[in-house]
Design a protein around this motif. Structure first.
Motif, PDB file in Angstrom:
ATOM      1  N   LEU A 105       8.821 -24.958  10.923  1.00 40.89           N
ATOM      2  CA  LEU A 105       8.260 -25.870  10.094  1.00 40.89           C
ATOM      3  C   LEU A 105       8.337 -27.309  10.758  1.00 40.89           C
ATOM      4  N   ARG A 106       9.406 -27.706  11.381  1.00 38.44           N
ATOM      5  CA  ARG A 106       9.573 -28.773  11.957  1.00 38.44           C
ATOM      6  C   ARG A 106       8.287 -28.985  12.939  1.00 38.44           C
ATOM      7  N   ALA A 107       7.953 -28.130  13.840  1.00 36.25           N
ATOM      8  CA  ALA A 107       6.929 -28.426  14.712  1.00 36.25           C
ATOM      9  C   ALA A 107       5.629 -28.516  14.146  1.00 36.25           C
ATOM     10  N   ASN A 108       5.222 -27.740  12.939  1.00 31.53           N
ATOM     11  CA  ASN A 108       4.144 -27.845  12.310  1.00 31.53           C
ATOM     12  C   ASN A 108       3.782 -29.152  11.432  1.00 31.53           C
ATOM     13  N   LEU A 109       5.020 -29.887  11.225  1.00 33.93           N
ATOM     14  CA  LEU A 109       5.119 -31.226  10.730  1.00 33.93           C
ATOM     15  C   LEU A 109       4.956 -32.154  11.779  1.00 33.93           C
ATOM     16  N   GLY A 110       5.013 -31.839  12.806  1.00 32.64           N
ATOM     17  CA  GLY A 110       5.165 -32.858  13.771  1.00 32.64           C
ATOM     18  C   GLY A 110       6.376 -33.670  14.103  1.00 32.64           C
ATOM     19  N   LEU A 111       7.758 -32.908  13.756  1.00 34.02           N
ATOM     20  CA  LEU A 111       8.794 -33.459  13.929  1.00 34.02           C
ATOM     21  C   LEU A 111       9.587 -32.533  14.925  1.00 34.02           C
ATOM     22  N   SER A 112      10.477 -33.753  15.621  1.00 38.62           N
ATOM     23  CA  SER A 112      11.239 -32.750  16.763  1.00 38.62           C
ATOM     24  C   SER A 112      12.389 -32.205  16.371  1.00 38.62           C
ATOM     25  N   ARG A 113      13.083 -31.400  17.467  1.00 41.03           N
ATOM     26  CA  ARG A 113      14.290 -30.666  16.827  1.00 41.03           C
ATOM     27  C   ARG A 113      15.543 -31.652  17.039  1.00 41.03           C
ATOM     28  N   PRO A 114      16.175 -32.216  16.334  1.00 40.83           N
ATOM     29  CA  PRO A 114      17.234 -33.239  16.329  1.00 40.83           C
ATOM     30  C   PRO A 114      18.457 -32.841  17.248  1.00 40.83           C
ATOM     31  N   ALA A 115      18.781 -33.523  18.182  1.00 43.62           N
ATOM     32  CA  ALA A 115      20.049 -33.386  18.921  1.00 43.62           C
ATOM     33  C   ALA A 115      21.184 -33.150  17.730  1.00 43.62           C
ATOM     34  N   ASN A 116      22.344 -32.432  18.307  1.00 45.77           N
ATOM     35  CA  ASN A 116      23.593 -32.523  17.414  1.00 45.77           C
ATOM     36  C   ASN A 116      24.228 -33.637  17.612  1.00 45.77           C
ATOM     37  N   ARG A 117      24.648 -34.343  16.459  1.00 44.11           N
ATOM     38  CA  ARG A 117      25.424 -35.484  16.268  1.00 44.11           C
ATOM     39  C   ARG A 117      26.793 -35.477  16.909  1.00 44.11           C
ATOM     40  N   TYR A 118      27.332 -34.094  17.135  1.00 45.39           N
ATOM     41  CA  TYR A 118      28.698 -34.111  17.685  1.00 45.39           C
ATOM     42  C   TYR A 118      28.820 -33.856  18.991  1.00 45.39           C
ATOM     43  N   VAL A 119      27.596 -33.364  19.656  1.00 47.55           N
ATOM     44  CA  VAL A 119      27.444 -33.314  21.092  1.00 47.55           C
ATOM     45  C   VAL A 119      27.327 -34.913  21.533  1.00 47.55           C
ATOM     46  N   LYS A 120      26.479 -35.505  20.857  1.00 42.21           N
ATOM     47  CA  LYS A 120      26.312 -36.914  21.289  1.00 42.21           C
ATOM     48  C   LYS A 120      27.644 -37.705  21.313  1.00 42.21           C
TER      49      LYS A 120
ATOM     50  N   SER B 263      24.225 -26.085   1.654  1.00 46.69           N
ATOM     51  CA  SER B 263      24.055 -25.874   3.288  1.00 46.69           C
ATOM     52  C   SER B 263      24.049 -24.386   3.805  1.00 46.69           C
ATOM     53  N   SER B 264      25.125 -23.725   3.465  1.00 50.32           N
ATOM     54  CA  SER B 264      25.003 -22.244   3.856  1.00 50.32           C
ATOM     55  C   SER B 264      23.806 -21.591   3.500  1.00 50.32           C
ATOM     56  N   GLN B 265      23.457 -21.634   2.277  1.00 51.22           N
ATOM     57  CA  GLN B 265      22.228 -21.064   1.837  1.00 51.22           C
ATOM     58  C   GLN B 265      21.026 -21.469   2.598  1.00 51.22           C
ATOM     59  N   LEU B 266      20.781 -22.551   2.847  1.00 53.52           N
ATOM     60  CA  LEU B 266      19.586 -23.170   3.443  1.00 53.52           C
ATOM     61  C   LEU B 266      19.620 -22.742   4.963  1.00 53.52           C
ATOM     62  N   ALA B 267      20.885 -22.649   5.669  1.00 50.99           N
ATOM     63  CA  ALA B 267      20.881 -22.401   6.924  1.00 50.99           C
ATOM     64  C   ALA B 267      20.524 -20.850   7.124  1.00 50.99           C
ATOM     65  N   THR B 268      21.063 -20.184   5.995  1.00 57.61           N
ATOM     66  CA  THR B 268      20.618 -18.662   6.229  1.00 57.61           C
ATOM     67  C   THR B 268      19.226 -18.323   5.729  1.00 57.61           C
ATOM     68  N   LEU B 269      18.656 -19.128   5.247  1.00 57.40           N
ATOM     69  CA  LEU B 269      16.986 -19.086   5.021  1.00 57.40           C
ATOM     70  C   LEU B 269      16.390 -19.552   6.104  1.00 57.40           C
ATOM     71  N   ASP B 270      16.861 -20.663   6.731  1.00 55.16           N
ATOM     72  CA  ASP B 270      16.096 -20.941   8.274  1.00 55.16           C
ATOM     73  C   ASP B 270      16.397 -19.633   9.039  1.00 55.16           C
ATOM     74  N   TYR B 271      17.334 -19.011   9.241  1.00 47.53           N
ATOM     75  CA  TYR B 271      17.323 -17.803  10.225  1.00 47.53           C
ATOM     76  C   TYR B 271      16.747 -16.644   9.606  1.00 47.53           C
ATOM     77  N   ALA B 272      16.485 -16.434   8.302  1.00 51.71           N
ATOM     78  CA  ALA B 272      15.775 -15.568   7.622  1.00 51.71           C
ATOM     79  C   ALA B 272      14.103 -15.825   7.941  1.00 51.71           C
ATOM     80  N   SER B 273      13.871 -16.816   7.888  1.00 56.04           N
ATOM     81  CA  SER B 273      12.521 -17.217   8.171  1.00 56.04           C
ATOM     82  C   SER B 273      12.062 -17.480   9.655  1.00 56.04           C
ATOM     83  N   ARG B 274      13.282 -17.551  10.413  1.00 59.54           N
ATOM     84  CA  ARG B 274      12.762 -17.703  11.854  1.00 59.54           C
ATOM     85  C   ARG B 274      12.368 -19.485  12.028  1.00 59.54           C
ATOM     86  N   GLY B 275      13.273 -20.221  11.475  1.00 54.23           N
ATOM     87  CA  GLY B 275      12.885 -21.915  11.576  1.00 54.23           C
ATOM     88  C   GLY B 275      11.930 -22.322  10.774  1.00 54.23           C
ATOM     89  N   ARG B 276      11.666 -21.641   9.512  1.00 57.57           N
ATOM     90  CA  ARG B 276      10.667 -22.208   8.549  1.00 57.57           C
ATOM     91  C   ARG B 276      11.042 -22.869   7.138  1.00 57.57           C
TER      92      ARG B 276
END
Length: 380
Positions: free
Chosen positions: A361-376, A109-122
């Motif tokens: 990548l979510r937007a290009n796949l037609g996926l919405s940004r999910p809400a945080n489960r803990y906020v809900k 999870s840490s590696q993939l979250a870091t990749l998301d930051y490095a790619s600016r959400g891709r």
């Protein structure tokens, strides 16, 4: 059916597998470079740039602790490869293959979250199992599929909880007061499974996409996947598999497809014959089953023929699927044909769309940004 097809028009995602030299066992013999260059950064950057310029939605990078089954050489860690090209790309989704059965889910999870930051959400994650590499972890190979599936499912669940363990506004950055983090916005994952437990929270803030896009087999669980990847030996079977996957409630479905294309130098049939590795199964309109080294349950749909014929097959698959992941027989031979003739035809027809710079990548796949489960949970 007409309404569903209209909904998917323009959101048909075209992905490509960029590991190694191609799916064919003899691909390394036909590569446009010396075998030693496979692991050079220049080779990776050139292929990723070609895929992005062509208009592919995402690229996957296969991985395994075991050595490649075909050809000489080895491979670099998939997440490392994806992170390396993150800064040199702007639209291509980067989806490393990471086995969940034996790796630590906290680290994944840490590696993939870091990749998301490095790619600016891709960033994406193609989650797999890897029984062959069990001994590398000091464990005996698993033979019970339910146990393997449970560990894979638990790993995805833990990763998703950890990505949500930081609320979006947890980072304060109040330089005047020296306060940089709101501890009330961090949450424990508190996962206890049969083989591991994870407390959390994560050590990386919530990814830009909220949740990294998770690809995988539908048996991982439709509630844990964003994109189901289905395999089948024929076009009708692939369409049926896509329908069944969609019926589980998974948001998106893509079909795996191996391709061998006509090139200026030789037809697809001549290329396959010249490689001296026969295919098995029936052939109908350029589409056949192919079982080179795969078990019966892993047989992928395989196409050989012209670019125009491939476009027709993809158009048919689009009636049930939200995209495809193409596996070129030889990257250096098939990728140029895909870039010059197949992707442009799909873009002109409106079936596919070119990813927009700055989009996730979510937007290009037609996926919405999910809400945080803990906020809900906190607002109930």
């Amino acid at each position: 059916m007409a309404i569903e097809h209209e909904y998917r028009t323009g959101l048909f995602a075209v992905g490509i597998e960029l590991d190694g030299e191609g799916w064919h066992p003899a691909a390394w013999r036909r590569a446009g470079h010396e075998p030693a260059r496979l692991l050079e950064s220049r080779t990776l950057k050139e292929r990723v740039a070609a895929a992005e310029n062509a208009g592919f939605t995402f690229a996957t990078f296969d991985d395994s602790l075991a050595p490649p089954a075909q050809g000489p050489g080895g491979r670099l860690d998939a997440t490392t490869r994806a992170a390396f090209v993150a800064a040199t790309t702007s639209t291509l989704g980067l989806v490393p293959v990471v086995a969940a059965t034996y790796a630590e889910p906290f680290h994944i999870s840490s590696q993939l979250a870091t990749l998301d930051y490095a790619s600016r959400g891709r960033a994406g994650w193609l989650v797999t199992d890897e029984p062959r590499a069990a001994r590398a972890w000091g464990r005996e190979p698993r033979v019970l599929e339910p146990e393997i599936r449970r560990e894979r499912t638990d790993s995805v669940e833990v990763a998703r909880r950890l990505w949500d363990s930081w609320e979006d506004d947890a980072v304060v950055r109040d330089y005047a007061t020296g306060r940089f983090l709101n501890r009330d916005k961090l949450h424990y994952a508190d996962f206890i499974g049969e083989t591991f437990s994870v407390k959390g929270p994560a050590i990386v803030p919530r990814p830009p996409q909220g949740q990294v896009v998770v690809f995988g087999d539908v048996t991982t669980g439709s509630d844990r996947l964003d994109v189901a990847v289905v395999t089948a030996p024929t076009v009708p079977a692939a369409l049926d598999a896509a329908r069944r996957a969609r019926a589980t409630g998974v948001p998106r479905v893509v079909i795996d497809l191996r391709v061998t294309l006509d090139t200026p130098a030789a037809t697809a049939a001549e290329r396959l014959a010249g490689a001296a590795v026969p295919t098995s199964g029936s052939v109908t309109n350029g589409v056949s089953t192919d079982a080179s080294g795969e078990s019966e349950s892993e047989v992928r749909l395989s196409f050989s023929g012209s670019a125009a014929e491939l476009v027709a097959v993809l158009t048919e698959l689009a009636t049930e699927a939200d995209g495809v992941r193409l596996h070129p027989a030889v990257l250096d031979e098939d990728l140029p044909v895909l870039a010059r003739f197949v992707l442009p035809a799909l873009l002109r027809s409106g079936l596919a769309h070119r990813p927009v710079p700055g989009s996730t990548l979510r937007a290009n796949l037609g996926l919405s940004r999910p809400a945080n489960r803990y906020v809900k949970e906190a607002t109930r």
